[in-house]
Design a protein around this motif. Structure first.
Motif, PDB file in Angstrom:
ATOM      1  N   ARG A  82     -33.095  16.449   6.889  1.00 18.92           N
ATOM      2  CA  ARG A  82     -32.372  15.192   7.075  1.00 18.92           C
ATOM      3  C   ARG A  82     -31.331  15.330   8.187  1.00 18.92           C
ATOM      4  NH1 ARG A  82     -27.664  14.174   5.181  1.00 18.92           N
ATOM      5  NH2 ARG A  82     -27.829  15.828   3.612  1.00 18.92           N
ATOM      6  N   VAL A  83     -30.586  16.449   8.158  1.00 20.44           N
ATOM      7  CA  VAL A  83     -29.570  16.669   9.189  1.00 20.44           C
ATOM      8  C   VAL A  83     -30.223  16.812  10.561  1.00 20.44           C
ATOM      9  CG1 VAL A  83     -27.829  18.295  10.038  1.00 20.44           C
ATOM     10  CG2 VAL A  83     -27.883  17.681   7.615  1.00 20.44           C
ATOM     11  N   ALA A  84     -31.345  17.524  10.624  1.00 22.90           N
ATOM     12  CA  ALA A  84     -32.046  17.684  11.903  1.00 22.90           C
ATOM     13  C   ALA A  84     -32.474  16.335  12.456  1.00 22.90           C
ATOM     14  CB  ALA A  84     -33.256  18.598  11.730  1.00 22.90           C
ATOM     15  N   GLU A  85     -32.969  15.452  11.578  1.00 22.99           N
ATOM     16  CA  GLU A  85     -33.375  14.119  12.010  1.00 22.99           C
ATOM     17  C   GLU A  85     -32.171  13.319  12.510  1.00 22.99           C
ATOM     18  OE1 GLU A  85     -35.210  10.781  13.105  1.00 22.99           O
ATOM     19  OE2 GLU A  85     -36.139  12.716  12.648  1.00 22.99           O
ATOM     20  N   GLN A  86     -31.029  13.441  11.825  1.00 25.45           N
ATOM     21  CA  GLN A  86     -29.815  12.748  12.258  1.00 25.45           C
ATOM     22  C   GLN A  86     -29.347  13.262  13.613  1.00 25.45           C
ATOM     23  OE1 GLN A  86     -27.315  13.496   8.823  1.00 25.45           O
ATOM     24  NE2 GLN A  86     -27.613  11.406   8.063  1.00 25.45           N
ATOM     25  N   ILE A  87     -29.472  14.582  13.825  1.00 23.15           N
ATOM     26  CA  ILE A  87     -29.081  15.151  15.113  1.00 23.15           C
ATOM     27  C   ILE A  87     -30.007  14.649  16.213  1.00 23.15           C
ATOM     28  CG2 ILE A  87     -28.922  17.299  16.451  1.00 23.15           C
ATOM     29  CD1 ILE A  87     -27.989  18.659  13.857  1.00 23.15           C
ATOM     30  N   ARG A  88     -31.320  14.633  15.925  1.00 29.15           N
ATOM     31  CA  ARG A  88     -32.278  14.127  16.915  1.00 29.15           C
ATOM     32  C   ARG A  88     -31.990  12.672  17.259  1.00 29.15           C
ATOM     33  NH1 ARG A  88     -36.016  17.099  13.875  1.00 29.15           N
ATOM     34  NH2 ARG A  88     -36.627  15.236  12.685  1.00 29.15           N
ATOM     35  N   ALA A  89     -31.549  11.901  16.273  1.00 28.68           N
ATOM     36  CA  ALA A  89     -31.280  10.478  16.489  1.00 28.68           C
ATOM     37  C   ALA A  89     -29.882  10.226  17.040  1.00 28.68           C
ATOM     38  CB  ALA A  89     -31.463   9.721  15.180  1.00 28.68           C
ATOM     39  N   GLY A  90     -29.100  11.297  17.236  1.00 29.48           N
ATOM     40  CA  GLY A  90     -27.749  11.129  17.751  1.00 29.48           C
ATOM     41  C   GLY A  90     -26.796  10.529  16.742  1.00 29.48           C
ATOM     42  N   GLU A  91     -27.008  10.805  15.445  1.00 21.91           N
ATOM     43  CA  GLU A  91     -26.174  10.227  14.396  1.00 21.91           C
ATOM     44  C   GLU A  91     -25.169  11.214  13.821  1.00 21.91           C
ATOM     45  OE1 GLU A  91     -28.983   8.828  11.582  1.00 21.91           O
ATOM     46  OE2 GLU A  91     -29.687   7.158  12.824  1.00 21.91           O
ATOM     47  N   VAL A  92     -25.263  12.478  14.205  1.00 22.90           N
ATOM     48  CA  VAL A  92     -24.364  13.515  13.705  1.00 22.90           C
ATOM     49  C   VAL A  92     -23.928  14.381  14.874  1.00 22.90           C
ATOM     50  CG1 VAL A  92     -24.197  15.589  12.275  1.00 22.90           C
ATOM     51  CG2 VAL A  92     -25.369  13.586  11.392  1.00 22.90           C
ATOM     52  N   GLY A  93     -22.655  14.742  14.889  1.00 17.44           N
ATOM     53  CA  GLY A  93     -22.166  15.630  15.942  1.00 17.44           C
ATOM     54  C   GLY A  93     -20.829  15.161  16.463  1.00 17.44           C
ATOM     55  N   SER A  94     -20.517  15.540  17.691  1.00 18.56           N
ATOM     56  CA  SER A  94     -19.227  15.198  18.284  1.00 18.56           C
ATOM     57  C   SER A  94     -19.407  14.886  19.766  1.00 18.56           C
ATOM     58  CB  SER A  94     -18.231  16.349  18.111  1.00 18.56           C
ATOM     59  OG  SER A  94     -18.683  17.511  18.796  1.00 18.56           O
ATOM     60  N   LEU A  95     -18.435  14.165  20.297  1.00 16.23           N
ATOM     61  CA  LEU A  95     -18.444  13.786  21.703  1.00 16.23           C
ATOM     62  C   LEU A  95     -17.018  13.815  22.203  1.00 16.23           C
ATOM     63  CD1 LEU A  95     -20.155  12.604  24.102  1.00 16.23           C
ATOM     64  CD2 LEU A  95     -19.446  10.348  23.298  1.00 16.23           C
ATOM     65  N   THR A  96     -16.796  14.511  23.311  1.00 16.28           N
ATOM     66  CA  THR A  96     -15.467  14.594  23.901  1.00 16.28           C
ATOM     67  C   THR A  96     -15.487  13.947  25.274  1.00 16.28           C
ATOM     68  OG1 THR A  96     -15.035  16.675  22.731  1.00 16.28           O
ATOM     69  CG2 THR A  96     -13.593  16.135  24.575  1.00 16.28           C
ATOM     70  N   ILE A  97     -14.543  13.030  25.489  1.00 16.88           N
ATOM     71  CA  ILE A  97     -14.458  12.277  26.741  1.00 16.88           C
ATOM     72  C   ILE A  97     -13.087  12.502  27.343  1.00 16.88           C
ATOM     73  CG2 ILE A  97     -14.615   9.996  27.807  1.00 16.88           C
ATOM     74  CD1 ILE A  97     -16.100   9.124  25.187  1.00 16.88           C
ATOM     75  N   ALA A  98     -13.054  12.800  28.626  1.00 18.65           N
ATOM     76  CA  ALA A  98     -11.789  12.900  29.366  1.00 18.65           C
ATOM     77  C   ALA A  98     -11.766  11.770  30.383  1.00 18.65           C
ATOM     78  CB  ALA A  98     -11.671  14.254  30.058  1.00 18.65           C
ATOM     79  N   SER A  99     -10.711  10.970  30.353  1.00 19.05           N
ATOM     80  CA  SER A  99     -10.678   9.785  31.187  1.00 19.05           C
ATOM     81  C   SER A  99      -9.337   9.621  31.876  1.00 19.05           C
ATOM     82  CB  SER A  99     -10.962   8.540  30.343  1.00 19.05           C
ATOM     83  OG  SER A  99     -10.741   7.351  31.092  1.00 19.05           O
ATOM     84  N   HIS A 100      -9.356   9.016  33.063  1.00 26.02           N
ATOM     85  CA  HIS A 100      -8.104   8.638  33.704  1.00 26.02           C
ATOM     86  C   HIS A 100      -7.542   7.420  32.955  1.00 26.02           C
ATOM     87  CE1 HIS A 100     -10.500   5.495  35.397  1.00 26.02           C
ATOM     88  NE2 HIS A 100      -9.676   5.179  36.374  1.00 26.02           N
ATOM     89  N   PRO A 101      -6.257   7.104  33.161  1.00 23.67           N
ATOM     90  CA  PRO A 101      -5.587   6.115  32.303  1.00 23.67           C
ATOM     91  C   PRO A 101      -6.230   4.741  32.270  1.00 23.67           C
ATOM     92  CG  PRO A 101      -3.950   7.415  33.459  1.00 23.67           C
ATOM     93  CD  PRO A 101      -5.279   7.790  34.046  1.00 23.67           C
ATOM     94  N   MET A 102      -6.643   4.204  33.416  1.00 27.77           N
ATOM     95  CA  MET A 102      -7.163   2.833  33.413  1.00 27.77           C
ATOM     96  C   MET A 102      -8.339   2.700  32.448  1.00 27.77           C
ATOM     97  SD  MET A 102      -9.997   1.189  34.810  1.00 27.77           S
ATOM     98  CE  MET A 102     -10.451  -0.524  34.880  1.00 27.77           C
ATOM     99  N   ALA A 103      -9.338   3.593  32.567  1.00 27.51           N
ATOM    100  CA  ALA A 103     -10.496   3.525  31.676  1.00 27.51           C
ATOM    101  C   ALA A 103     -10.122   3.920  30.259  1.00 27.51           C
ATOM    102  CB  ALA A 103     -11.616   4.414  32.201  1.00 27.51           C
ATOM    103  N   GLY A 104      -9.245   4.916  30.134  1.00 30.67           N
ATOM    104  CA  GLY A 104      -8.875   5.405  28.812  1.00 30.67           C
ATOM    105  C   GLY A 104      -8.153   4.380  27.970  1.00 30.67           C
ATOM    106  N   VAL A 105      -7.358   3.517  28.612  1.00 32.03           N
ATOM    107  CA  VAL A 105      -6.576   2.525  27.885  1.00 32.03           C
ATOM    108  C   VAL A 105      -7.311   1.194  27.771  1.00 32.03           C
ATOM    109  CG1 VAL A 105      -4.441   1.170  27.934  1.00 32.03           C
ATOM    110  CG2 VAL A 105      -4.396   3.599  28.499  1.00 32.03           C
ATOM    111  N   THR A 106      -8.071   0.824  28.804  1.00 33.86           N
ATOM    112  CA  THR A 106      -8.660  -0.512  28.854  1.00 33.86           C
ATOM    113  C   THR A 106     -10.160  -0.531  28.579  1.00 33.86           C
ATOM    114  OG1 THR A 106      -6.993  -1.236  30.456  1.00 33.86           O
ATOM    115  CG2 THR A 106      -9.014  -2.542  30.314  1.00 33.86           C
TER     116      THR A 106
END
Length: 302
Positions: A82-106
């Motif tokens: 079940r977990v493998a299927e969720q990972i394949r479907a992009g339903e489990v895990g983490s995502l880290t985003i680094a953004s400049h202020p305009m995009a990060g706030v708005t």
């Protein structure tokens, strides 16, 4: 000792049905195939699991003692699948985003919110830094997706460029609101709330004012378009910001008008050129792209 999970499935099915024939039917196998699986399992564990009793089979005491561990193992295997299927479907895990202020706030908050609501088992972490820091952080691979002002060194990266048109903003009931299109000449000498000189956008605005021989009367500045919008809404002055930021603060007391000549603000969304980009990251990039399509400058503007 490694035991084939299929043998455990056969064991459980025979145990539940009390019949190799019925177990074979439920598993979609032939009776000889299930008999062979039970024989293999008995060979692996080193003890008998069933004794024949007419047309049925009866579990041995050893089989009953073995049953609990088999159930736990098969449950764990099911959970892993079940977990493998969720990972394949992009339903489990983490995502880290680094953004400049305009995009990060708005730009990012509504996309992150919708993305996370649809995928409650995903953790999204957003860092907001200036563009230089966002670009400088990437070689360490401390985030999955970066958003910054151009230029971005393309080495080892996949880059998507978005061009956003800027608009003029002013407080409610400001005399400029009487005009359908705002120009540098109309803003000349007016108290102007500017973006930081560290931003490319500042130099774009400075150039259009200079080309028009208009006076850019900067009375305050900020690295955040959101802060600029708030100051303008409070009556400090007028400004030019990206359309996304202006729309976000429209209800707070802003008048928004087109600005000419066009001031086009470019941002870059980038990530590793590695073809094995995670399903989560690809899903987020698609969601962000769909959101950005509502703010892009017309293709004829340059």
């Amino acid at each position: 000792m490694q035991i084939d999970p299929r043998l455990l499935e056969a064991f459980r099915s025979v145990l539940d049905s009390g019949s190799i024939t019925q177990a074979a039917a439920s598993l979609g196998l032939t009776q000889p195939a299930v008999s062979a699986q039970i024989a293999r399992l008995e060979s692996d564990v080193g003890f008998a699991l069933f004794v024949r009793s007419g047309n049925r089979v009866r579990p041995t005491a050893e089989a009953m003692a073995f049953r609990e561990e088999v159930e736990q193992t098969l449950t764990k295997i099911s959970d892993l699948s079940r977990v493998a299927e969720q990972i394949r479907a992009g339903e489990v895990g983490s995502l880290t985003i680094a953004s400049h202020p305009m995009a990060g706030v708005t730009l990012l908050p509504p996309v992150v919110s919708a993305f996370a609501r649809e995928r409650p088992n995903i953790k999204v972490e957003l860092f907001v830094r200036n563009s230089d820091m966002v670009r400088g952080m990437f070689p360490s691979r401390s985030y999955d997706i970066g958003i910054a002002e151009l230029p971005v060194d393309p080495s080892g990266l996949t880059i998507t460029r978005y061009r956003i048109g800027c608009v003029a903003i002013m407080p409610k009931n400001d005399p400029l609101a009487a005009y359908d299109i705002i120009t540098p000449e109309l803003m000349s000498g007016r108290p102007f709330v500017s973006m930081s000189r560290l931003w490319t956008a500042y130099h774009l605005v400075e150039k259009v004012f200079s080309d028009a021989h208009a006076h850019l009367n900067v009375v305050a500045s900020s690295e955040l378009f959101a802060a600029i919008c708030a100051m303008v809404a409070s009556g400090l002055g007028v400004s030019i910001v990206d359309r996304a930021s202006a729309l976000q603060f429209g209800a707070a007391g802003l008048e928004i008008r087109p600005f000419q000549p066009a001031v086009l603000y470019d941002i870059a969304v980038f990530h590793s050129a590695d073809p094995n980009l995670s399903t989560i990251a690809r899903g987020f990039l698609d969601a962000f792209d769909a959101h950005m399509r509502t703010f892009l400058a017309p293709s004829g503007e340059s």
